[in-house]
Design a protein around this motif. Structure first.
Motif, PDB file in Angstrom:
ATOM      1  N   ALA A 311       0.834  -1.206   0.000  1.00 40.60           N
ATOM      2  CA  ALA A 311       0.000   0.000   0.000  1.00 40.60           C
ATOM      3  C   ALA A 311       0.869   1.258   0.000  1.00 40.60           C
ATOM      4  N   PHE A 312       1.964   1.214   0.742  1.00 45.01           N
ATOM      5  CA  PHE A 312       2.880   2.359   0.813  1.00 45.01           C
ATOM      6  C   PHE A 312       3.478   2.655  -0.559  1.00 45.01           C
ATOM      7  N   ARG A 313       3.886   1.628  -1.261  1.00 44.29           N
ATOM      8  CA  ARG A 313       4.470   1.810  -2.596  1.00 44.29           C
ATOM      9  C   ARG A 313       3.438   2.362  -3.577  1.00 44.29           C
ATOM     10  N   ARG A 314       2.198   1.895  -3.468  1.00 45.10           N
ATOM     11  CA  ARG A 314       1.156   2.402  -4.370  1.00 45.10           C
ATOM     12  C   ARG A 314       0.929   3.897  -4.177  1.00 45.10           C
ATOM     13  N   LYS A 315       1.020   4.358  -2.930  1.00 47.90           N
ATOM     14  CA  LYS A 315       0.747   5.768  -2.666  1.00 47.90           C
ATOM     15  C   LYS A 315       1.947   6.660  -2.958  1.00 47.90           C
ATOM     16  N   PHE A 316       3.134   6.246  -2.498  1.00 46.29           N
ATOM     17  CA  PHE A 316       4.288   7.123  -2.585  1.00 46.29           C
ATOM     18  C   PHE A 316       5.268   6.773  -3.698  1.00 46.29           C
ATOM     19  N   GLY A 317       5.051   5.630  -4.332  1.00 46.88           N
ATOM     20  CA  GLY A 317       5.935   5.259  -5.433  1.00 46.88           C
ATOM     21  C   GLY A 317       7.287   4.747  -5.000  1.00 46.88           C
ATOM     22  N   CYS A 318       7.430   4.378  -3.738  1.00 45.78           N
ATOM     23  CA  CYS A 318       8.696   3.835  -3.235  1.00 45.78           C
ATOM     24  C   CYS A 318       8.392   2.945  -2.040  1.00 45.78           C
ATOM     25  N   SER A 319       9.372   2.156  -1.618  1.00 45.67           N
ATOM     26  CA  SER A 319       9.168   1.262  -0.482  1.00 45.67           C
ATOM     27  C   SER A 319       9.357   2.026   0.825  1.00 45.67           C
ATOM     28  N   SER A 321      11.344   1.470   3.251  1.00 43.37           N
ATOM     29  CA  SER A 321      12.763   1.607   3.597  1.00 43.37           C
ATOM     30  C   SER A 321      13.428   2.746   2.852  1.00 43.37           C
ATOM     31  N   GLN A 322      12.891   3.136   1.693  1.00 41.05           N
ATOM     32  CA  GLN A 322      13.514   4.210   0.906  1.00 41.05           C
ATOM     33  C   GLN A 322      13.312   5.595   1.476  1.00 41.05           C
ATOM     34  N   VAL A 323      12.333   5.760   2.370  1.00 41.63           N
ATOM     35  CA  VAL A 323      12.123   7.092   2.946  1.00 41.63           C
ATOM     36  C   VAL A 323      12.838   7.252   4.276  1.00 41.63           C
ATOM     37  N   ARG A 324      13.489   6.212   4.733  1.00 39.68           N
ATOM     38  CA  ARG A 324      14.284   6.306   5.945  1.00 39.68           C
ATOM     39  C   ARG A 324      15.458   7.270   5.699  1.00 39.68           C
ATOM     40  N   PRO A 325      15.755   8.182   6.630  1.00 41.86           N
ATOM     41  CA  PRO A 325      16.934   9.034   6.482  1.00 41.86           C
ATOM     42  C   PRO A 325      18.199   8.187   6.358  1.00 41.86           C
ATOM     43  N   ASN A 326      19.049   8.539   5.390  1.00 40.34           N
ATOM     44  CA  ASN A 326      20.325   7.839   5.169  1.00 40.34           C
ATOM     45  C   ASN A 326      20.146   6.378   4.817  1.00 40.34           C
ATOM     46  N   SER A 327      18.986   6.025   4.228  1.00 39.77           N
ATOM     47  CA  SER A 327      18.771   4.612   3.867  1.00 39.77           C
ATOM     48  C   SER A 327      19.445   4.327   2.545  1.00 39.77           C
TER      49      SER A 327
END
Length: 327
Positions: A311-319, A321-327
């Motif tokens: 669901a997160f990927r559908r909304k934001f276009g990324c996983s 883990s990708q929005v974690r700072p310094n990920s």
């Protein structure tokens, strides 16, 4: 081209900002950053100026309602994507409409004269794209007929809003906005890339609003207030979502009127809104918290982290883990 912003409280602050004539960048592309801090508001903005277009990625932390006066000495043609938050422009010019954009929605509008007040009740995350009429004509190959009544109003220098109401930001729009914000191209390649993405977003807006197919929905003030109650109730109780029947009983509306009215006023179904609130809350936790992804999924109401990630990927276009700072 000048913009004047006025912040009034115990003392009045006036901020004046100059824009390049015709919104044209030297060498085709210019980038800048600006941070503003004022009592209850802290905002950071990254701007990319092209030839006839300016893209601004803005993040604002607002601890209590923020209001300021605004005036532009040039016509305002803008695509605004209110990813999170809420934006309200109240015009003081007779004949110029207010422009209100709830979180998760977008609008494309033209105001020949801008003078009024901006109100932001909460923190915001936005992508704002200002265009010149020349840029718009160029990307639509000098044929604006696809924009229907909007085109006619633009030609007559009258205020225009594409569609009859704000429309929800589609998942594919969110993906494009994410790509634009994280574009790694430089120079002329970045210019071409961003202009292409602006064109894609505009085509999606035209297709989604479909002016000829939209009907203006009229509802009683009391019913609209009940719908806002339901919306706020859902946002406060994401861990204990109620069924349509229960929400109907709480609001005093029958379930059919509740469902159709909610979508008409807010541009999405009740389930879509619940999902959006959960995922927005999750994104904040991912960016600022120390919990694991599985813990965050549970905190926002998902029993299975795989369902949450999808669901997160559908909304934001990324996983996640990708929005974690310094990920």
């Amino acid at each position: 081209m000048r913009s004047i912003y006025t912040i009034a409280d115990m003392t009045t602050q006036v901020i004046s900002k100059e824009h390049p004539q015709g919104m044209r960048a030297k060498n085709g592309l210019e980038e800048s950053e600006l941070c503003v801090e004022y009592k209850t508001m802290r905002s950071s903005a990254r701007a990319v100026l092209l030839d006839g277009a300016k893209v601004v990625y803005r993040e604002s932390c607002i601890t209590e309602e923020f209001r300021m006066g605004v005036e532009h000495d040039f016509p305002f043609l803008k695509m605004q994507f209110e990813i999170e938050g809420h934006s309200a422009f109240h015009s003081t010019v007779r004949g110029v409409p207010d422009v209100v954009i709830p979180g998760g929605h977008h609008r494309f509008f033209f105001l020949p004269e801008v003078k009024g007040f901006l109100t932001y009740p909460c923190s915001r995350s936005t992508v704002e794209i200002n265009l010149t009429e020349e840029f718009l004509s160029r990307i639509l190959q000098n044929d604006l007929r696809a924009m229907g009544a909007f085109s006619a109003a633009l030609g007559q220098r009258e205020p225009a809003l594409l569609g009859t109401r704000p429309m929800p930001i589609l998942p594919e729009m969110r993906y494009i906005l994410f790509e634009m914000k994280n574009c790694n191209y430089q120079g002329i390649l970045k210019k071409i890339y961003l202009e292409t993405k602006i064109t894609e977003l505009l085509l999606m807006q035209i297709r989604q609003t479909g002016e000829s197919g939209q009907r203006d929905v009229r509802m009683k003030k009391a019913d609209i207030e009940k719908l806002h109650f339901v919306k706020e109730y859902i946002a406060r109780n994401i861990h204990d979502p109620k069924s349509i029947v229960e929400l109907s009983r709480l609001s005093g509306m029958n379930d059919c009127k509740l469902k159709s009215g909610f979508k008409a006023v807010f541009g999405c179904t009740i389930f879509e809104y619940l999902t959006s609130v959960r995922l927005d809350r999750a994104r904040h936790l991912l960016e600022d918290g120390d919990q694991t992804i599985a813990e965050i999924a549970y905190l926002v109401g998902y029993r299975h982290s795989q369902h949450f990630a999808a669901a997160f990927r559908r909304k934001f276009g990324c996983s996640p883990s990708q929005v974690r700072p310094n990920s």
